[in-house]
Design a protein around this motif. Structure first.
Motif, PDB file in Angstrom:
ATOM      1  N   VAL A 155     -30.987  37.584 -44.997  1.00 47.15           N
ATOM      2  CA  VAL A 155     -30.880  38.782 -45.839  1.00 47.15           C
ATOM      3  C   VAL A 155     -29.491  39.366 -45.690  1.00 47.15           C
ATOM      4  CG1 VAL A 155     -33.274  39.477 -45.951  1.00 47.15           C
ATOM      5  CG2 VAL A 155     -31.925  40.100 -43.981  1.00 47.15           C
ATOM      6  N   THR A 156     -29.029  40.023 -46.745  1.00 49.40           N
ATOM      7  CA  THR A 156     -27.763  40.756 -46.649  1.00 49.40           C
ATOM      8  C   THR A 156     -28.038  42.135 -46.058  1.00 49.40           C
ATOM      9  OG1 THR A 156     -28.107  41.404 -48.926  1.00 49.40           O
ATOM     10  CG2 THR A 156     -26.616  39.576 -48.532  1.00 49.40           C
ATOM     11  N   ALA A 157     -26.978  42.930 -45.973  1.00 47.60           N
ATOM     12  CA  ALA A 157     -27.128  44.248 -45.353  1.00 47.60           C
ATOM     13  C   ALA A 157     -28.072  45.110 -46.177  1.00 47.60           C
ATOM     14  CB  ALA A 157     -25.762  44.917 -45.250  1.00 47.60           C
ATOM     15  N   LYS A 158     -28.711  46.065 -45.497  1.00 46.46           N
ATOM     16  CA  LYS A 158     -29.632  46.963 -46.189  1.00 46.46           C
ATOM     17  C   LYS A 158     -28.849  47.833 -47.157  1.00 46.46           C
ATOM     18  CE  LYS A 158     -33.521  49.945 -45.615  1.00 46.46           C
ATOM     19  NZ  LYS A 158     -34.252  49.554 -46.774  1.00 46.46           N
ATOM     20  N   GLN A 159     -29.417  48.064 -48.325  1.00 46.87           N
ATOM     21  CA  GLN A 159     -28.680  48.760 -49.383  1.00 46.87           C
ATOM     22  C   GLN A 159     -29.040  50.238 -49.383  1.00 46.87           C
ATOM     23  OE1 GLN A 159     -29.772  46.608 -52.883  1.00 46.87           O
ATOM     24  NE2 GLN A 159     -28.377  44.927 -52.454  1.00 46.87           N
ATOM     25  N   TYR A 160     -28.042  51.067 -49.120  1.00 50.09           N
ATOM     26  CA  TYR A 160     -28.234  52.512 -49.161  1.00 50.09           C
ATOM     27  C   TYR A 160     -27.470  53.074 -50.361  1.00 50.09           C
ATOM     28  CZ  TYR A 160     -30.302  52.392 -44.528  1.00 50.09           C
ATOM     29  OH  TYR A 160     -31.123  52.145 -43.470  1.00 50.09           O
ATOM     30  N   PRO A 161     -27.959  54.154 -50.947  1.00 50.60           N
ATOM     31  CA  PRO A 161     -27.297  54.691 -52.159  1.00 50.60           C
ATOM     32  C   PRO A 161     -25.878  55.153 -51.905  1.00 50.60           C
ATOM     33  CG  PRO A 161     -29.488  55.632 -51.901  1.00 50.60           C
ATOM     34  CD  PRO A 161     -29.199  54.874 -50.655  1.00 50.60           C
ATOM     35  N   ASP A 163     -23.630  53.716 -50.273  1.00 54.13           N
ATOM     36  CA  ASP A 163     -22.662  52.631 -50.105  1.00 54.13           C
ATOM     37  C   ASP A 163     -22.182  52.077 -51.427  1.00 54.13           C
ATOM     38  OD1 ASP A 163     -24.488  51.280 -47.256  1.00 54.13           O
ATOM     39  OD2 ASP A 163     -22.985  52.865 -47.411  1.00 54.13           O
TER      40      ASP A 163
END
Lengths: 172, 118
Positions: A155-161, A163
């Protein structure tokens, strides 16, 4: 009890007359000449007298070095109580000591339940330290080496708004 | 085990877990990709004291779940639907991350092939 009262009244008159806070004195107010060893023996006669005082012969009497401040107290060989013969009929079996035998200056740590300085360890200290530090170092080295071989999930990095914009895989 | 067998070779292209995508988001698509929308408002998240690691794109479901719990405490079994919505959203988010990883891996392999030819 009466002695205590007498010692307080004789030695601390001002306490009893001014205020009655401290009546009983927990510490004795007298000195025994055997509480402290004598000065360091310099002449052979002084050595003989000191050896006689401690109940040792002149050949085996050996005082501590003068700079240590032990006076004429004898320097006994370092033998822990655990190393002494267990089958000999001592006068004081708990301490493995006979009557009038001089007590070692560090006797408080040489008891049977404490450090035994004359023990021959099954594994030398160097052996023990080598294995202990070697195990720790080996574990640490393995950890450092395997840092390059870590496995993670795909998985890639967790997506936060916060970023920046993220996108889905469908069309608008 | 499954996550290892498929993606162990990703380390050949220097791709590991939690890497950020390096290619342009539109590369390789013949349509415009839809943007992700953050539904919950920032002031609502702050007021509800949601921890920062939970303030992601599924936070609006989390807020509803918290409200449901507060209303129905201690009969928490009544919040099963809200919990399911939240977990479903998290699952889709995780699948999206996996897709991004795979896309990144394939684009890097393609780049290697092109560079190898050139």
């Amino acid at each position: 009890m009466n002695n205590l009262f007498k010692s307080v009244i004789l030695s601390k008159r001002h306490v009893l007359s001014k205020n009655t806070g401290l009546i009983f004195n927990a510490v004795r107010n007298h000195w025994n000449y055997e509480y402290k060893p004598g000065p360091y023996p310099k002449t052979p006669e002084e050595r003989a007298a000191a050896a006689k005082k401690y109940g040792m012969s002149i050949e085996e009497y050996q005082p501590h070095p003068e700079h240590m401040g032990y006076g004429d107290y004898p320097k006994l060989p370092d033998i822990g109580a655990d190393s002494k013969d267990p089958h000999y009929p001592y006068d004081q079996p708990e301490l493995k000591r006979n009557f009038n035998e001089p007590i070692h200056s560090s006797a408080e740590i040489f008891g049977e339940d404490r450090y035994d300085i004359s023990m021959r360890p099954r594994f030398s200290l160097a052996h023990q330290w080598t294995w202990f530090l070697g195990t720790l170092a080996g574990a640490f080295a393995l950890y450092i080496y395997l840092e390059d071989y870590k496995i993670g999930r795909p998985v890639t990095a967790k997506q936060y708004p916060t970023d920046g914009p993220h996108y889905l895989f469908s069309s608008k | 085990m499954g996550q290892i067998m498929g993606s162990y070779n990703a380390r050949n292209v220097d791709l590991y877990m939690d890497d950020k995508p390096t290619f342009d988001h539109q590369a390789g698509f013949n349509f415009d990709r839809k943007e992700r929308v953050m539904v919950a408002k920032e002031e609502d998240l702050i007021s509800a004291r949601i921890p920062p690691q939970n303030r992601d794109y599924c936070a609006h479901y989390l807020l509803e779940y918290h409200q449901c719990r507060y209303k129905n405490m201690p009969l928490l079994y009544k919040c099963a639907h809200e919990k399911h919505h939240y977990l479903e959203c998290q699952h889709q988010d995780y699948v999206l991350r996996m897709k991004e990883f795979e896309r990144e891996r394939r684009l890097r392999l393609r780049e290697q092939r092109l560079v190898g030819v050139a």
